[in-house]
Design a protein around this motif. Structure first.
Motif, PDB file in Angstrom:
ATOM      1  N   VAL A  14       0.540   3.556   5.454  1.00 17.98           N
ATOM      2  CA  VAL A  14       0.285   3.238   7.142  1.00 17.98           C
ATOM      3  C   VAL A  14      -1.089   3.511   7.338  1.00 17.98           C
ATOM      4  O   VAL A  14      -1.670   2.883   8.398  1.00 17.98           O
ATOM      5  N   LYS A  15      -1.760   4.400   6.722  1.00 17.03           N
ATOM      6  CA  LYS A  15      -3.332   4.677   7.294  1.00 17.03           C
ATOM      7  C   LYS A  15      -4.393   3.601   7.022  1.00 17.03           C
ATOM      8  O   LYS A  15      -5.318   3.538   7.667  1.00 17.03           O
ATOM      9  N   THR A  16      -4.004   2.588   5.960  1.00 19.37           N
ATOM     10  CA  THR A  16      -5.064   1.649   5.584  1.00 19.37           C
ATOM     11  C   THR A  16      -4.468   0.170   5.976  1.00 19.37           C
ATOM     12  O   THR A  16      -5.131  -0.688   5.936  1.00 19.37           O
ATOM     13  N   GLY A  17      -3.065  -0.030   5.689  1.00 18.74           N
ATOM     14  CA  GLY A  17      -2.486  -1.323   5.701  1.00 18.74           C
ATOM     15  C   GLY A  17      -2.499  -1.871   4.255  1.00 18.74           C
ATOM     16  O   GLY A  17      -2.063  -2.894   3.940  1.00 18.74           O
ATOM     17  N   GLN A  18      -2.789  -0.965   3.184  1.00 20.81           N
ATOM     18  CA  GLN A  18      -2.712  -1.433   1.875  1.00 20.81           C
ATOM     19  C   GLN A  18      -1.574  -1.461   1.379  1.00 20.81           C
ATOM     20  O   GLN A  18      -0.490  -0.568   1.498  1.00 20.81           O
ATOM     21  N   VAL A  19      -0.984  -2.769   0.731  1.00 19.84           N
ATOM     22  CA  VAL A  19       0.192  -2.809   0.105  1.00 19.84           C
ATOM     23  C   VAL A  19       0.555  -2.196  -1.184  1.00 19.84           C
ATOM     24  O   VAL A  19      -0.374  -2.504  -2.228  1.00 19.84           O
ATOM     25  N   ILE A  20       1.010  -1.033  -1.267  1.00 26.96           N
ATOM     26  CA  ILE A  20       1.248  -0.347  -2.412  1.00 26.96           C
ATOM     27  C   ILE A  20       2.253  -1.111  -3.559  1.00 26.96           C
ATOM     28  O   ILE A  20       2.111  -0.950  -4.690  1.00 26.96           O
ATOM     29  N   ALA A  21       3.341  -1.767  -2.878  1.00 22.47           N
ATOM     30  CA  ALA A  21       4.100  -2.292  -3.800  1.00 22.47           C
ATOM     31  C   ALA A  21       4.714  -3.590  -2.949  1.00 22.47           C
ATOM     32  O   ALA A  21       5.104  -3.444  -1.666  1.00 22.47           O
ATOM     33  N   LEU A  22       5.095  -4.430  -3.419  1.00 23.92           N
ATOM     34  CA  LEU A  22       5.713  -5.887  -2.931  1.00 23.92           C
ATOM     35  C   LEU A  22       6.713  -6.651  -3.864  1.00 23.92           C
ATOM     36  O   LEU A  22       6.215  -7.460  -4.662  1.00 23.92           O
ATOM     37  N   ALA A  23       8.035  -6.152  -3.915  1.00 18.45           N
ATOM     38  CA  ALA A  23       8.942  -6.363  -4.754  1.00 18.45           C
ATOM     39  C   ALA A  23       9.862  -7.669  -4.299  1.00 18.45           C
ATOM     40  O   ALA A  23      10.210  -7.460  -3.272  1.00 18.45           O
ATOM     41  N   ASN A  24      10.289  -8.325  -5.236  1.00 20.25           N
ATOM     42  CA  ASN A  24      11.361  -9.488  -4.916  1.00 20.25           C
ATOM     43  C   ASN A  24      12.207  -9.257  -5.974  1.00 20.25           C
ATOM     44  O   ASN A  24      12.017  -9.311  -7.345  1.00 20.25           O
ATOM     45  N   ALA A  25      13.571  -9.759  -5.659  1.00 15.05           N
ATOM     46  CA  ALA A  25      14.412  -9.765  -6.646  1.00 15.05           C
ATOM     47  C   ALA A  25      15.409 -11.109  -6.241  1.00 15.05           C
ATOM     48  O   ALA A  25      15.824 -11.160  -4.816  1.00 15.05           O
TER      49      ALA A  25
END
Length: 619
Positions: A298-309
């Protein structure tokens, strides 16, 4: 008596000896003496008189000068008078020098994509045809090809270049080249043709992407940063003999290659793997078509995970369906449903139109746009505060509140939250979504209030809510942490600066509304986290089916963050067309809880859950 001259030896007959008793002994044999040795004086060796050392040196220099003159004459003939024939005998070859493609790693340095050295084996049929059979026998051993495959290539007419086999490991080619050299077989060459590997397989595949047979990026970050990852190709020019061998003292030149950039992502492979696994389990459990999950700092906008299934393995993309090789969270717009009420509430509160204690009288249904709006539960007239409207996800109550906000202002807030335009996330194919224009109809405004009559992407929605709960500061989402050039130097990465979208006070009030969702009976049963205070919102929307041009099924979702007062991590889970369950709390929230309970302690977020009294939702 005649005396013999002295010094002469004459042959005398040996005399018999008579003993005293009268016995006669035979005469002793006379020993012939050797003639005396005469010394013969040899003639001295014949010695030819030589010139002086000075003269001899002059003679040697004349001989060397004559030899050099002959060489110079030959060079003059070849390069001056017979240059055309010389150019036929000596060929200039150009060998491409491919740069090393940059690596892609996760935020902790774990390799997600790298390159192994390999070559494409090529041939000059003009050189290989005379010994094609012998060369084919060698190639069969090292390349695993059959003679039937090789002979047409080695004897092909009308060309001086054919590919024998691509993606051959460098060590294999080294053994092949040594074998051919020992047999004096010529005409086989190589081109750099590196192999792209993906050690994580499916982990982060929808983000990392993959390359094609020619090494060009075709999906994900491999496509977005193809030019930067690939680097700049170099070349080597050299003269070779007709048999293809390099002329040792021939002209040559090298333009060195420039290696590609390497990228360190914001993804955390551990969280990514956990999110992918848990999401896949939930899609299977609900018998859904697909789903995605986004975990953000939340503090940086960095995406830690982006999962698809479903997803795919970057090493074998051809084994997956084409629909599964994309990234639904950024390229497949959908109607967000009640999760949109977080954005609507932020606009209402920040504009001064309402606050968590604003009272609303909610009828059983509401006329709108030639039809009626209903809630997901049957009821009579209700008396809710705005907090209760969001806690129980009342479509009617949200529409009534939004009618107090003019359309232009609502439209402007949605734009400021990032809807209706791409977020500039570093992935190809991002959709801008669709929001109505400021002159929208009254019915459209009612529907937008609770997340219909519009289309968003998952990354738009996650980034917007993260900005709203982050004390009102919106950070554009990003997947790139750092970029490193071929020499190991860190480069500046272009960043879109953060911006304020609502006030800090408004942000705290929106968080209070989302806390009320967790404090509800359903929230305490299905939505709350183990050791953290949190806020969240469920979502259910009708699913647009392009095959029939109609609504069919649902899109369900849940978004949440923690801790409540100082949000650190947000997770958004969306399930498309579940057949077992039609609410976000049943279909999406279980995956959300497991992902958050794993991610928060991993990032050293201190537990803060403590008993508290829920705020009133009715009046």
């Amino acid at each position: 008596m005649i005396k013999e001259p002295p010094g002469l030896l004459t042959a005398r007959r040996p005399r018999s000896q008579i003993l005293r008793d009268g016995t006669t002994l035979p005469p002793r044999p006379r020993v012939r003496q050797s003639p005396p040795i005469r010394l013969v004086r040899r003639r001295p060796p014949l010695r030819l008189p030589l010139a002086s050392a000075h003269r001899r040196l002059h003679t040697l220099l004349i001989i060397v000068a004559m030899a050099l003159s002959l060489c110079a004459g030959r060079l003059l003939q070849l390069q001056g008078f017979d240059s055309s024939s010389y150019s036929v005998d000596a060929l200039t070859r150009t060998l491409p020098l491919l740069p090393a493609r940059g690596q892609i790693t996760d935020r902790n340095g774990l390799v997600l994509a790298s390159t192994q050295p390999a070559v494409a084996v090529t041939a000059d049929p003009k050189l290989t045809a005379p010994q094609a059979s012998e060369i084919a026998d060698v190639l069969v051993v090292h390349l695993g090809m059959s003679v039937e495959e090789l002979m047409p290539l080695l004897t092909k007419t009308g060309t001086r270049f054919v590919y024998i086999k691509k993606k051959v490991p460098a060590l294999t080619y080294s053994a092949l080249a040594a074998d051919l050299s020992s047999r004096r077989l010529h005409g086989i060459f190589r081109e750099s043709d590196p192999i792209r590997t993906y050690p994580g397989g499916s982990v982060g595949a929808s983000v990392v992407g993959f390359v094609g047979a020619d090494g060009e990026g075709l999906a994900g970050l491999e496509r977005t940063f193809n030019a930067q990852l690939a680097g700049v190709e170099g070349k080597e020019n050299y003269e070779s003999a007709p048999n293809g061998s390099r002329i040792p003292l021939g002209r040559s030149s090298i333009t060195p290659a420039r290696n590609g950039l390497s990228y360190q992502l914001t993804l955390d492979s551990e969280v990514q793997w956990a999110a992918e696994r848990r999401l896949a389990e939930q899609v299977a459990a609900t018998r859904a078509d697909s789903g995605f999950a986004i975990v953000m700092d939340v503090k940086t906008g960095q995406v830690i995970a982006l999962a698809n299934a479903p997803t795919y393995d970057s090493s074998r993309p051809q084994a997956a369906k084409s629909a599964d090789r994309g990234n639904r969270a950024i390229s497949a717009p959908y109607e967000p449903g009640s999760v949109e009420k977080v954005l609507t509430s932020a606009a209402l509160i920040d504009s001064g139109t309402a606050n968590p204690n604003t009272r609303v009288v909610i009828p059983s249904r509401l006329a709108s746009g030639g039809g009626h709006i209903k809630d997901h539960f049957s009821h009579g007239v209700l008396h809710y505060t705005m907090r209760g409207v969001i806690a129980d996800s009342s479509n009617i109550g949200t529409a009534l509140l939004t009618r107090q906000l003019d359309k232009q202002t609502l439209h402007d807030y949605l734009l400021s939250f990032g809807l209706g335009s791409t977020t500039s996330l570093e992935l190809p194919g991002e959709s801008a979504g669709i929001i109505p224009k400021p002159d929208m109809s009254d019915g459209q405004r009612d529907q937008i209030a609770f997340g219909q009559a519009m289309a968003v992407t998952g990354i738009q929605q996650a980034a917007a809510i993260a900005g709203i709960v982050n004390h009102g500061i919106y950070h554009p989402p990003t997947l790139i942490k750092t970029a490193i050039d071929g020499e190991g130097r860190e480069l500046a990465v272009p960043r879109t600066p953060p911006r304020r979208v609502i006030s800090e006070k408004s942000s705290a009030q929106v968080r209070e509304l989302m806390q009320a969702v967790i404090d509800s009976i359903n929230g305490q049963r299905n939505l709350k986290l183990d050791r953290y205070t949190s806020g969240g919102k469920t979502g259910t929307a009708q699913r647009a089916d392009t095959s029939c041009g109609c609504y069919r099924g649902y899109v369900t979702s849940f978004v949440g963050f923690a801790p409540l007062d100082d949000p650190q991590i947000l997770t958004y889970v969306v399930i498309s067309n579940p057949r077992a369950g039609d609410t976000g709390s049943i279909t999406a929230a279980p995956a959300y809880r497991d992902i958050m309970n794993m991610a928060l302690p991993r990032y050293s977020v201190a537990p803060d859950a403590k008993p508290h009294k829920p705020l009133p939702t009715q009046w």
